[in-house]
Design an enzyme around this catalytic site. Structure first.
Site, PDB file in Angstrom:
ATOM      1  N   CYS A  10       5.195 -23.169 -13.994  1.00 10.17           N
ATOM      2  CA  CYS A  10       5.107 -24.678 -14.226  1.00 10.17           C
ATOM      3  C   CYS A  10       3.671 -25.133 -13.760  1.00 10.17           C
ATOM      4  O   CYS A  10       3.185 -24.724 -12.801  1.00 10.17           O
ATOM      5  CB  CYS A  10       6.019 -25.554 -13.008  1.00 10.17           C
ATOM      6  SG  CYS A  10       5.645 -27.275 -13.073  1.00 10.17           S
TER       7      CYS A  10
ATOM      8  N   CYS B 285      -6.029 -35.876  -3.342  1.00  3.07           N
ATOM      9  CA  CYS B 285      -4.667 -35.726  -2.695  1.00  3.07           C
ATOM     10  C   CYS B 285      -4.657 -36.258  -1.205  1.00  3.07           C
ATOM     11  O   CYS B 285      -5.434 -35.993  -0.428  1.00  3.07           O
ATOM     12  CB  CYS B 285      -4.490 -34.109  -2.319  1.00  3.07           C
ATOM     13  SG  CYS B 285      -2.745 -33.881  -1.744  1.00  3.07           S
TER      14      CYS B 285
ATOM     15  N   CYS C  84      -8.861 -31.060  -2.221  1.00  4.17           N
ATOM     16  CA  CYS C  84      -8.436 -31.978  -3.441  1.00  4.17           C
ATOM     17  C   CYS C  84      -8.871 -33.291  -3.317  1.00  4.17           C
ATOM     18  O   CYS C  84      -8.118 -33.946  -2.482  1.00  4.17           O
ATOM     19  CB  CYS C  84      -7.254 -31.527  -3.923  1.00  4.17           C
ATOM     20  SG  CYS C  84      -6.686 -29.659  -3.841  1.00  4.17           S
TER      21      CYS C  84
END
Length: 354
Positions: free
Chosen positions: A192, A64, A61
């Site tokens: 979530c 990140c 990612c």
């Protein structure tokens, strides 16, 4: 529009783009109507996020600092001991959090680590806090184990649109993410899921991200909208900043599209002015992460958040298992007053030294 209408899952990109194109005042007014039809407009759900296993993640990612593919200042750490996690959860509750979220930098959890994670869930839940985990991809057996341990929420963000996703991540597919969300939902946990804005995506990508989230049936109970935190050493460290007004527009559109979800003003608050945060709450954000850190990036300190809540007339949302709202509000008000007194004393000391 009917502000109390049932949640929709058939939003088209034309519908969503039309919302984004509304005059700013009209968009926020519509979002406020939806918000007030489903929530106390001045209550904000407060969560605290703890990194229980940091660094060396095999995913790539590009945003990140925990990715093992990039050279950042982040140090690799092993899984935290259960006792330390519980200590942090107790401190979070004392500071006013009603939900405790735990994140581990894994592609997916190993069975031997899952045993410890299950115990963390049980002990944190015993404190009267809601529990949330983000552990990467999970299969059906792992999701069922987490649900049996009492996990309330599982976080797994979609990050961006399907079309832009390949520009951000190559080690995990979009369908992998959707499959994990379906697995979590099937196990009986709440979802979530949100995304990150300001990663160089276009306006159409922001619309497409919200469309994917709204397609989920039911909608995610919690929708974190993150502003990219640009970390040196990651490929996105020099990406152009997103206009804060465009960020607020996304909050408002998310509120309209997912009327019964908690929309969380998440990563990036450290860089936001009080005015931007106030606009986000006005646009329908009703959840925040609270504390000094958000996994591995900065987050406004709790004292600053308490002061902002007092300034805006906001109060923490509470659960039945937590202390009463009046008791919590009184304690937080006392903490805010003490913080103000400390600042005044510091100013006096500075004046005396001039």
């Amino acid at each position: 529009m009917t502000t109390t209408a049932a949640p929709r899952h058939d939003w088209t990109l034309t519908d969503i783009n039309a919302l984004f194109a509304l005059p700013f005042n009209d968009l926020l007014f519509q979002a406020q109507q939806v918000h007030r039809a489903h929530f106390d407009a001045n209550a904000v759900q407060v969560s605290t996020l703890l990194s229980i296993k940091t660094g060396a993640c095999p995913e790539d990612c590009k945003y990140c600092p925990q990715s093992g593919h990039y050279t950042t200042q982040l140090k690799k750490e092993k899984l935290l001991e259960i006792e330390k996690v519980v200590e942090q959860a107790k401190a979070a509750k004392e500071a006013g959090a009603s939900r405790f979220c735990m994140g581990a930098a894994w592609r997916s959890p190993r069975d031997k680590d899952l045993l410890a994670v299950e115990e963390m869930v049980r002990q944190v839940k015993a404190l009267g806090l809601e529990t949330c985990m983000t552990l990467g991809m999970v299969n059906g057996e792992q999701a069922n184990r987490l649900a049996s341990a009492g996990l309330d929420y599982y976080n797994h963000n979609l990050d961006t649109s399907p079309e832009y996703y390949g520009e951000i991540i190559t080690t995990r597919t979009y369908s992998d993410r959707l499959e994990t969300l379906a697995t979590v939902r099937e196990a009986g946990m709440k979802v979530c899921s949100g995304g990150i804005l300001g990663m160089g995506e276009g306006a159409q990508d922001r619309s497409a991200l919200l469309q994917q989230l709204a397609k989920l049936n039911p909608h995610p109970e919690s929708v974190p909208i993150n502003m990219l935190v640009k970390v040196p050493g990651t490929p996105l460290e020099n990406v152009e900043d997103l206009d804060p007004i465009e960020f607020i527009r996304a909050i408002a559109v998310a509120r309209i599209m997912m009327p019964q979800s908690h929309v969380r003003l998440s990563a990036g608050r450290e860089q936001m002015s009080e005015s931007t945060q106030a606009l986000a709450f006005l646009a329908g954000a009703n959840s925040i992460f609270y504390g000094d850190k958000l996994l591995t990036t900065g987050n406004p300190q709790a004292a600053r958040d308490r002061a902002l809540f007092a300034k805006l007339g906001l109060h923490p949302e509470t659960r039945e298992t937590c202390e009463s709202e009046s008791a919590q509000s009184e304690r937080l008000a006392q903490q805010a007053a003490q913080h103000a007194r400390n600042e005044r004393m510091a100013d006096l000391a500075t004046d005396a030294n001039i």
